[in-house]
Design a protein around this motif. Sequence first.
Motif, PDB file in Angstrom:
ATOM      1  N   GLU A   1       4.211  -2.274   9.963  1.00 26.76           N
ATOM      2  CA  GLU A   1       4.963  -1.068  10.298  1.00 26.76           C
ATOM      3  C   GLU A   1       4.925   0.000   9.209  1.00 26.76           C
ATOM      4  O   GLU A   1       5.413   1.113   9.417  1.00 26.76           O
ATOM      5  N   ALA A   2       4.355  -0.321   8.046  1.00 24.72           N
ATOM      6  CA  ALA A   2       4.390   0.608   6.909  1.00 24.72           C
ATOM      7  C   ALA A   2       3.678   1.910   7.247  1.00 24.72           C
ATOM      8  O   ALA A   2       2.639   1.916   7.906  1.00 24.72           O
ATOM      9  N   ASP A   3       4.252   3.041   6.800  1.00 26.94           N
ATOM     10  CA  ASP A   3       3.621   4.338   7.011  1.00 26.94           C
ATOM     11  C   ASP A   3       3.135   4.940   5.689  1.00 26.94           C
ATOM     12  O   ASP A   3       2.849   6.123   5.594  1.00 26.94           O
ATOM     13  N   SER A   4       3.069   4.107   4.640  1.00 28.91           N
ATOM     14  CA  SER A   4       2.562   4.563   3.350  1.00 28.91           C
ATOM     15  C   SER A   4       1.846   3.393   2.684  1.00 28.91           C
ATOM     16  O   SER A   4       1.832   2.281   3.191  1.00 28.91           O
ATOM     17  N   ASN A   5       1.239   3.668   1.514  1.00 30.41           N
ATOM     18  CA  ASN A   5       0.515   2.612   0.801  1.00 30.41           C
ATOM     19  C   ASN A   5       1.278   2.165  -0.451  1.00 30.41           C
ATOM     20  O   ASN A   5       0.675   1.770  -1.449  1.00 30.41           O
ATOM     21  N   GLN A   6       2.612   2.220  -0.383  1.00 32.16           N
ATOM     22  CA  GLN A   6       3.446   1.785  -1.501  1.00 32.16           C
ATOM     23  C   GLN A   6       3.545   0.262  -1.538  1.00 32.16           C
ATOM     24  O   GLN A   6       3.501  -0.411  -0.512  1.00 32.16           O
ATOM     25  N   TRP A   7       3.668  -0.280  -2.754  1.00 33.22           N
ATOM     26  CA  TRP A   7       3.932  -1.709  -2.902  1.00 33.22           C
ATOM     27  C   TRP A   7       5.311  -2.033  -2.334  1.00 33.22           C
ATOM     28  O   TRP A   7       6.257  -1.249  -2.469  1.00 33.22           O
ATOM     29  N   MET A   8       5.436  -3.185  -1.693  1.00 30.15           N
ATOM     30  CA  MET A   8       6.694  -3.642  -1.088  1.00 30.15           C
ATOM     31  C   MET A   8       6.955  -5.083  -1.502  1.00 30.15           C
ATOM     32  O   MET A   8       6.039  -5.877  -1.678  1.00 30.15           O
ATOM     33  N   GLY A   9       8.235  -5.417  -1.609  1.00 27.98           N
ATOM     34  CA  GLY A   9       8.593  -6.786  -1.967  1.00 27.98           C
ATOM     35  C   GLY A   9       9.900  -6.804  -2.745  1.00 27.98           C
ATOM     36  O   GLY A   9      10.527  -5.759  -2.947  1.00 27.98           O
ATOM     37  N   PRO A  10      10.323  -7.972  -3.190  1.00 29.93           N
ATOM     38  CA  PRO A  10       9.668  -9.271  -2.944  1.00 29.93           C
ATOM     39  C   PRO A  10       9.966  -9.810  -1.543  1.00 29.93           C
ATOM     40  O   PRO A  10      11.043  -9.594  -1.015  1.00 29.93           O
ATOM     41  N   PHE A  11       8.993 -10.520  -0.979  1.00 32.03           N
ATOM     42  CA  PHE A  11       9.159 -11.216   0.292  1.00 32.03           C
ATOM     43  C   PHE A  11       9.003 -12.715   0.040  1.00 32.03           C
ATOM     44  O   PHE A  11       8.100 -13.126  -0.694  1.00 32.03           O
ATOM     45  N   THR A  12       9.865 -13.493   0.667  1.00 30.22           N
ATOM     46  CA  THR A  12       9.850 -14.937   0.453  1.00 30.22           C
ATOM     47  C   THR A  12       9.272 -15.653   1.668  1.00 30.22           C
ATOM     48  O   THR A  12       9.679 -15.395   2.804  1.00 30.22           O
ATOM     49  N   SER A  13       8.311 -16.537   1.418  1.00 28.22           N
ATOM     50  CA  SER A  13       7.773 -17.405   2.469  1.00 28.22           C
ATOM     51  C   SER A  13       7.926 -18.848   2.017  1.00 28.22           C
ATOM     52  O   SER A  13       8.454 -19.117   0.930  1.00 28.22           O
TER      53      SER A  13
ATOM     54  N   VAL B   1       3.340  -6.992  -1.542  1.00 32.02           N
ATOM     55  CA  VAL B   1       2.194  -6.577  -0.732  1.00 32.02           C
ATOM     56  C   VAL B   1       2.086  -5.054  -0.698  1.00 32.02           C
ATOM     57  O   VAL B   1       3.072  -4.338  -0.842  1.00 32.02           O
ATOM     58  N   ARG B   2       0.864  -4.577  -0.500  1.00 37.67           N
ATOM     59  CA  ARG B   2       0.597  -3.137  -0.421  1.00 37.67           C
ATOM     60  C   ARG B   2      -0.486  -2.910   0.630  1.00 37.67           C
ATOM     61  O   ARG B   2      -1.590  -3.451   0.518  1.00 37.67           O
ATOM     62  N   ARG B   3      -0.168  -2.129   1.647  1.00 37.73           N
ATOM     63  CA  ARG B   3      -1.144  -1.853   2.686  1.00 37.73           C
ATOM     64  C   ARG B   3      -2.055  -0.721   2.267  1.00 37.73           C
ATOM     65  O   ARG B   3      -1.600   0.374   1.945  1.00 37.73           O
ATOM     66  N   GLU B   4      -3.364  -0.986   2.265  1.00 37.34           N
ATOM     67  CA  GLU B   4      -4.346   0.021   1.894  1.00 37.34           C
ATOM     68  C   GLU B   4      -4.692   0.919   3.082  1.00 37.34           C
ATOM     69  O   GLU B   4      -4.664   2.139   2.999  1.00 37.34           O
ATOM     70  N   ARG B   5      -5.050   0.297   4.213  1.00 36.76           N
ATOM     71  CA  ARG B   5      -5.457   1.067   5.382  1.00 36.76           C
ATOM     72  C   ARG B   5      -5.512   0.153   6.598  1.00 36.76           C
ATOM     73  O   ARG B   5      -5.452  -1.069   6.472  1.00 36.76           O
TER      74      ARG B   5
END
Length: 267
Positions: free
Chosen positions: A198-210, A217-221
Amino acid sequence: MESKFKIWNEPLIHFLLIGGLIFGADRLLIPEQKELIIVDKNNIDFLVKKREDMTLSTLSDQEVDALVTAYVDDEILYREAYRRGLNVGDTRMRHNMILKMRGLLVSEISVPTDEDLKTYYEQNRKKYSTPELVELQHLFFSESSRVPEGLLESLHNNPEKPTKGDLHRPTLGQTTLQRAKSELTDLFGIDAAKALAEADSNQWMGPFTSNQGIHFVRRERIIPPTAASYEDIEDYLIMDWEITEARKLIQIELANVRENYKIVVER
């Protein structure tokens, strides 16, 4: 003459006649009972959650209706298989019963023409396309105590050269990945998967726990799907076309026997 009519004075004859009249009236006055199929809210919630977790998207009302219809179709096929005795001597699971019923309903399928296959290909190009891919960067830590203090701020300031994580493997550790949306949940957990989708930018996000550890994580494209050419998949199209035609025959039979069932869907 007297002996000919004496039989009508017998009590047994009176009893049989009255019983026959009652049975006939019962058949005429009481409507035929339909077998009940109930799809309650718990069933629907389970089906919807399973599909939404897989697709990482919220289903529309039409998609929910399609899920319910597919569930009812399978339930009808299962009950029809049982009614026709396909379960006798067979201890396999419900799924196999449905497959046997489908096989029974499908008659011989004709060989498709080239025009049939080309039309089918054009109508189903999406089916023969690569999935939409998410290109991303990923930073992994085996436990929260190993995450450097102020890491997310550091990643925002230096997004191209982040701190190294614990491991360096294709799925765990700092790396660039290309993955289909359907794979993200298994790799990083549901929260990170949704954020990436759902990200609309390429900013780093977190922390996420699994269940593996901590993820940034960071979405490039987003890499759009690419359709295979007709020539590359022509051999596969015949099998897919036959499967589609078989499904049409099954739907016709389902429409014929559906009237034998009373279906209740509880929202």
